[in-house]
Design a protein around this motif. Structure first.
Motif, PDB file in Angstrom:
ATOM      1  N   GLN A  24       0.830  -1.202   0.000  1.00  8.44           N
ATOM      2  CA  GLN A  24       0.000   0.000   0.000  1.00  8.44           C
ATOM      3  C   GLN A  24       0.871   1.262   0.000  1.00  8.44           C
ATOM      4  O   GLN A  24       0.554   2.222  -0.683  1.00  8.44           O
ATOM      5  CB  GLN A  24      -0.930   0.010   1.213  1.00  8.44           C
ATOM      6  CG  GLN A  24      -1.997  -1.066   1.193  1.00  8.44           C
ATOM      7  CD  GLN A  24      -3.007  -0.822   0.102  1.00  8.44           C
ATOM      8  OE1 GLN A  24      -2.888  -1.343  -1.005  1.00  8.44           O
ATOM      9  NE2 GLN A  24      -4.010  -0.022   0.396  1.00  8.44           N
TER      10      GLN A  24
ATOM     11  N   ALA B 188       2.385   1.716  -3.459  1.00  7.02           N
ATOM     12  CA  ALA B 188       1.375   2.239  -4.372  1.00  7.02           C
ATOM     13  C   ALA B 188       1.211   3.741  -4.169  1.00  7.02           C
ATOM     14  O   ALA B 188       1.097   4.508  -5.140  1.00  7.02           O
ATOM     15  CB  ALA B 188       0.045   1.523  -4.158  1.00  7.02           C
TER      16      ALA B 188
ATOM     17  N   HIS C  50       4.190   5.602  -5.669  1.00  7.78           N
ATOM     18  CA  HIS C  50       4.143   5.662  -7.130  1.00  7.78           C
ATOM     19  C   HIS C  50       3.031   6.582  -7.622  1.00  7.78           C
ATOM     20  O   HIS C  50       3.120   7.106  -8.737  1.00  7.78           O
ATOM     21  CB  HIS C  50       3.974   4.264  -7.724  1.00  7.78           C
ATOM     22  CG  HIS C  50       5.185   3.391  -7.542  1.00  7.78           C
ATOM     23  ND1 HIS C  50       6.472   3.854  -7.623  1.00  7.78           N
ATOM     24  CD2 HIS C  50       5.299   2.076  -7.277  1.00  7.78           C
ATOM     25  CE1 HIS C  50       7.330   2.870  -7.422  1.00  7.78           C
ATOM     26  NE2 HIS C  50       6.642   1.764  -7.195  1.00  7.78           N
TER      27      HIS C  50
END
Length: 183
Positions: free
Chosen positions: A42, A45, A48
């Motif tokens: 998580q 993510a 990014h």
């Protein structure tokens, strides 16, 4: 006697680690299995796609959720009581662990307050960044209150213990007497 103190402290540290594990399981993983790989995924993510932060649910208004839960508190909605009381109760043990491990030093009340606030903030920020929960300023306040209540209960229990076994509640400094030798 020294070995006994060391064993006692090790037991308290082990209990603190177990408590923090269970607290993490409750807050971040909602009682499910603890999987730090999920947190890592998580967070990656989020790194990014930092714009994901705008999709997170956040409450930055103090007392918003507390008053909403308080107003809807009834026997038909037990979840509201669990949210209010649970956030306080979850941090009460922390308010007992800190002075126990610090030896109940003078500033342990301030340390409990600060530690409760920072630990709660760590959980809330983790929830914000991972999307594994909701960042809620009311949770910060309730968790910190729980730590302070735990500290108050600890000091009350310590005072009762001292009262029951006849110990002095505070150490009295010996007054200076010039006729006595300093040896």
């Amino acid at each position: 006697m020294r070995q006994r103190k060391i064993k006692h402290k090790i037991l308290w540290i082990a209990a603190l680690i177990i408590y923090l594990y269970l607290l993490t399981k409750l807050i971040l993983f909602k009682g499910g299995p603890v999987d730090f790989e999920v947190v890592r995924v998580q967070l990656m993510a989020f790194l990014h796609q930092p714009d994901l932060i705008h999709t997170r649910t956040v409450n930055l208004t103090p007392f918003q959720e507390i008053s909403r839960d308080w107003n809807s508190l009834s026997l038909h909605r037990p979840g509201t009581a669990i949210h209010l009381v649970g956030n306080v109760m979850a941090f009460i043990p922390l308010g007992m662990f800190i002075p126990m491990l610090m030896g109940n030093k003078l500033l342990s009340g301030a340390n409990v307050f600060l530690s409760s606030l920072l630990l709660s903030l760590g959980y809330e920020v983790t929830q914000l960044l991972t999307g594994m929960g909701i960042f809620d300023v009311d949770d910060l306040m309730l968790n910190t209150l729980g730590g302070v209540i735990g500290y108050i209960l600890f000091t009350m229990a310590l005072g009762m213990k001292r009262l029951l076994i006849g110990e002095e509640s505070r150490r009295v400094k010996k007054e200076y007497n010039p006729k006595e030798s300093p040896v």
